[in-house]
Design a protein around this motif. Structure first.
Motif, PDB file in Angstrom:
ATOM      1  N   TYR A 156      85.173  77.009  14.730  1.00 48.32           N
ATOM      2  CA  TYR A 156      84.690  78.138  13.915  1.00 48.32           C
ATOM      3  C   TYR A 156      83.944  77.633  12.683  1.00 48.32           C
ATOM      4  O   TYR A 156      82.914  78.176  12.311  1.00 48.32           O
ATOM      5  CB  TYR A 156      85.875  79.016  13.527  1.00 48.32           C
ATOM      6  CG  TYR A 156      85.615  80.088  12.492  1.00 48.32           C
ATOM      7  CD1 TYR A 156      84.623  81.049  12.678  1.00 48.32           C
ATOM      8  CD2 TYR A 156      86.387  80.164  11.345  1.00 48.32           C
ATOM      9  CE1 TYR A 156      84.408  82.050  11.740  1.00 48.32           C
ATOM     10  CE2 TYR A 156      86.179  81.156  10.400  1.00 48.32           C
ATOM     11  CZ  TYR A 156      85.191  82.096  10.600  1.00 48.32           C
ATOM     12  OH  TYR A 156      84.972  83.084   9.666  1.00 48.32           O
ATOM     13  N   GLN A 157      84.436  76.562  12.070  1.00 49.15           N
ATOM     14  CA  GLN A 157      83.812  76.039  10.862  1.00 49.15           C
ATOM     15  C   GLN A 157      82.392  75.531  11.113  1.00 49.15           C
ATOM     16  O   GLN A 157      81.596  75.453  10.185  1.00 49.15           O
ATOM     17  CB  GLN A 157      84.650  74.902  10.278  1.00 49.15           C
ATOM     18  CG  GLN A 157      85.921  75.385   9.622  1.00 49.15           C
ATOM     19  CD  GLN A 157      86.709  74.234   9.046  1.00 49.15           C
ATOM     20  OE1 GLN A 157      87.085  73.311   9.753  1.00 49.15           O
ATOM     21  NE2 GLN A 157      86.952  74.276   7.752  1.00 49.15           N
ATOM     22  N   THR A 158      82.070  75.195  12.335  1.00 54.48           N
ATOM     23  CA  THR A 158      80.737  74.692  12.648  1.00 54.48           C
ATOM     24  C   THR A 158      79.758  75.794  13.024  1.00 54.48           C
ATOM     25  O   THR A 158      78.579  75.526  13.215  1.00 54.48           O
ATOM     26  CB  THR A 158      80.790  73.655  13.796  1.00 54.48           C
ATOM     27  OG1 THR A 158      81.242  74.306  14.974  1.00 54.48           O
ATOM     28  CG2 THR A 158      81.702  72.499  13.446  1.00 54.48           C
ATOM     29  N   THR A 159      80.221  77.041  13.116  1.00 53.99           N
ATOM     30  CA  THR A 159      79.348  78.141  13.514  1.00 53.99           C
ATOM     31  C   THR A 159      78.460  78.586  12.359  1.00 53.99           C
ATOM     32  O   THR A 159      78.791  78.414  11.181  1.00 53.99           O
ATOM     33  CB  THR A 159      80.154  79.357  14.016  1.00 53.99           C
ATOM     34  OG1 THR A 159      80.930  79.879  12.925  1.00 53.99           O
ATOM     35  CG2 THR A 159      81.054  78.990  15.188  1.00 53.99           C
ATOM     36  N   GLN A 160      77.351  79.183  12.717  1.00 60.19           N
ATOM     37  CA  GLN A 160      76.440  79.731  11.712  1.00 60.19           C
ATOM     38  C   GLN A 160      77.115  80.859  10.939  1.00 60.19           C
ATOM     39  O   GLN A 160      76.912  81.011   9.735  1.00 60.19           O
ATOM     40  CB  GLN A 160      75.157  80.232  12.384  1.00 60.19           C
ATOM     41  CG  GLN A 160      74.075  80.593  11.404  1.00 60.19           C
ATOM     42  CD  GLN A 160      73.595  79.385  10.600  1.00 60.19           C
ATOM     43  OE1 GLN A 160      73.381  78.311  11.168  1.00 60.19           O
ATOM     44  NE2 GLN A 160      73.456  79.538   9.303  1.00 60.19           N
ATOM     45  N   GLU A 161      77.937  81.638  11.621  1.00 61.58           N
ATOM     46  CA  GLU A 161      78.668  82.740  10.972  1.00 61.58           C
ATOM     47  C   GLU A 161      79.517  82.215   9.812  1.00 61.58           C
ATOM     48  O   GLU A 161      79.487  82.745   8.712  1.00 61.58           O
ATOM     49  CB  GLU A 161      79.544  83.436  12.009  1.00 61.58           C
ATOM     50  CG  GLU A 161      80.428  84.522  11.463  1.00 61.58           C
ATOM     51  CD  GLU A 161      81.393  85.072  12.503  1.00 61.58           C
ATOM     52  OE1 GLU A 161      82.065  86.048  12.173  1.00 61.58           O
ATOM     53  OE2 GLU A 161      81.484  84.534  13.619  1.00 61.58           O
ATOM     54  N   PHE A 162      80.277  81.152  10.062  1.00 64.52           N
ATOM     55  CA  PHE A 162      81.122  80.560   9.028  1.00 64.52           C
ATOM     56  C   PHE A 162      80.254  80.031   7.889  1.00 64.52           C
ATOM     57  O   PHE A 162      80.541  80.260   6.717  1.00 64.52           O
ATOM     58  CB  PHE A 162      81.977  79.435   9.613  1.00 64.52           C
ATOM     59  CG  PHE A 162      82.878  78.784   8.594  1.00 64.52           C
ATOM     60  CD1 PHE A 162      84.148  79.286   8.357  1.00 64.52           C
ATOM     61  CD2 PHE A 162      82.461  77.672   7.873  1.00 64.52           C
ATOM     62  CE1 PHE A 162      84.979  78.691   7.418  1.00 64.52           C
ATOM     63  CE2 PHE A 162      83.272  77.074   6.938  1.00 64.52           C
ATOM     64  CZ  PHE A 162      84.539  77.580   6.712  1.00 64.52           C
ATOM     65  N   GLN A 163      79.180  79.324   8.225  1.00 64.48           N
ATOM     66  CA  GLN A 163      78.294  78.750   7.211  1.00 64.48           C
ATOM     67  C   GLN A 163      77.674  79.840   6.343  1.00 64.48           C
ATOM     68  O   GLN A 163      77.578  79.684   5.126  1.00 64.48           O
ATOM     69  CB  GLN A 163      77.201  77.910   7.874  1.00 64.48           C
ATOM     70  CG  GLN A 163      77.714  76.734   8.683  1.00 64.48           C
ATOM     71  CD  GLN A 163      78.555  75.768   7.878  1.00 64.48           C
ATOM     72  OE1 GLN A 163      78.253  75.472   6.728  1.00 64.48           O
ATOM     73  NE2 GLN A 163      79.629  75.272   8.471  1.00 64.48           N
ATOM     74  N   GLU A 181      93.545  74.277   9.313  1.00 64.67           N
ATOM     75  CA  GLU A 181      92.417  73.355   9.392  1.00 64.67           C
ATOM     76  C   GLU A 181      92.577  72.311  10.496  1.00 64.67           C
ATOM     77  O   GLU A 181      91.594  71.732  10.940  1.00 64.67           O
ATOM     78  CB  GLU A 181      92.195  72.690   8.036  1.00 64.67           C
ATOM     79  CG  GLU A 181      91.677  73.690   7.006  1.00 64.67           C
ATOM     80  CD  GLU A 181      91.632  73.166   5.592  1.00 64.67           C
ATOM     81  OE1 GLU A 181      92.305  72.147   5.285  1.00 64.67           O
ATOM     82  OE2 GLU A 181      90.919  73.773   4.773  1.00 64.67           O
ATOM     83  N   LYS A 182      93.798  72.073  10.945  1.00 66.84           N
ATOM     84  CA  LYS A 182      94.032  71.141  12.051  1.00 66.84           C
ATOM     85  C   LYS A 182      93.784  71.781  13.412  1.00 66.84           C
ATOM     86  O   LYS A 182      93.634  71.087  14.404  1.00 66.84           O
ATOM     87  CB  LYS A 182      95.468  70.609  12.009  1.00 66.84           C
ATOM     88  CG  LYS A 182      95.709  69.616  10.906  1.00 66.84           C
ATOM     89  CD  LYS A 182      97.139  69.103  10.966  1.00 66.84           C
ATOM     90  CE  LYS A 182      97.399  68.092   9.879  1.00 66.84           C
ATOM     91  NZ  LYS A 182      98.776  67.583   9.943  1.00 66.84           N
ATOM     92  N   SER A 183      93.730  73.090  13.456  1.00 62.90           N
ATOM     93  CA  SER A 183      93.530  73.822  14.702  1.00 62.90           C
ATOM     94  C   SER A 183      92.142  73.528  15.276  1.00 62.90           C
ATOM     95  O   SER A 183      91.133  73.629  14.577  1.00 62.90           O
ATOM     96  CB  SER A 183      93.680  75.327  14.444  1.00 62.90           C
ATOM     97  OG  SER A 183      93.088  76.076  15.465  1.00 62.90           O
ATOM     98  N   SER A 184      92.080  73.208  16.555  1.00 62.41           N
ATOM     99  CA  SER A 184      90.786  72.911  17.178  1.00 62.41           C
ATOM    100  C   SER A 184      89.889  74.141  17.228  1.00 62.41           C
ATOM    101  O   SER A 184      88.676  74.035  17.048  1.00 62.41           O
ATOM    102  CB  SER A 184      90.980  72.314  18.579  1.00 62.41           C
ATOM    103  OG  SER A 184      91.665  73.232  19.402  1.00 62.41           O
ATOM    104  N   SER A 185      90.468  75.314  17.433  1.00 63.91           N
ATOM    105  CA  SER A 185      89.635  76.522  17.470  1.00 63.91           C
ATOM    106  C   SER A 185      89.066  76.825  16.085  1.00 63.91           C
ATOM    107  O   SER A 185      87.922  77.255  15.951  1.00 63.91           O
ATOM    108  CB  SER A 185      90.405  77.720  18.026  1.00 63.91           C
ATOM    109  OG  SER A 185      91.475  78.058  17.189  1.00 63.91           O
TER     110      SER A 185
END
Length: 110
Positions: free
Chosen positions: A85-92, A77-81
């Motif tokens: 990813y967490q902000t992408t529509q795919e993740f959501q 969760e600290k990883s910038s990449s």
């Protein structure tokens, strides 16, 4: 009687197949990593990533994202990449639909 047996076997087979699919529901569009350092993968629905479940691997219980292993959920969760990813529509979409949830094993804490 023979027809009844065949019908019941068909019903049982269908029920068992459905149960197996429900227990091993991963996101088909995101196949497990193909990495020589781990031979067994589990989907972690809480992170929408795979976790190495190969107890012979040096990366056992490590999260895998973006071609890298992370020893804990916190480090992932600290990883910038991963944050991106967490902000992408795919993740959501995965988080909302539960895609990938229900795989064998459980989620791994970190």
């Amino acid at each position: 009687m023979n027809k009844t047996k065949r019908m019941m076997m068909g019903v049982l087979t269908t029920l068992m197949a459905g149960s197996l699919v429900a227990c091993n529901n991963t996101d088909e569009s995101l196949p497990p990593p193909n990495d020589q350092d781990c031979d067994d993968w589990e989907w972690d629905p809480s992170t929408s990533t795979y976790v190495c479940d190969d107890d012979d691997s040096a990366y056992y219980r490590h999260y895998y994202y973006g071609g890298r292993y992370y020893p804990s959920k916190r480090s992932l969760e600290k990883s910038s990449s991963y944050k991106s990813y967490q902000t992408t529509q795919e993740f959501q979409n995965r988080a909302k639909s539960g895609i990938g949830s229900g795989t064998k094993g459980g989620s791994f804490g970190g």
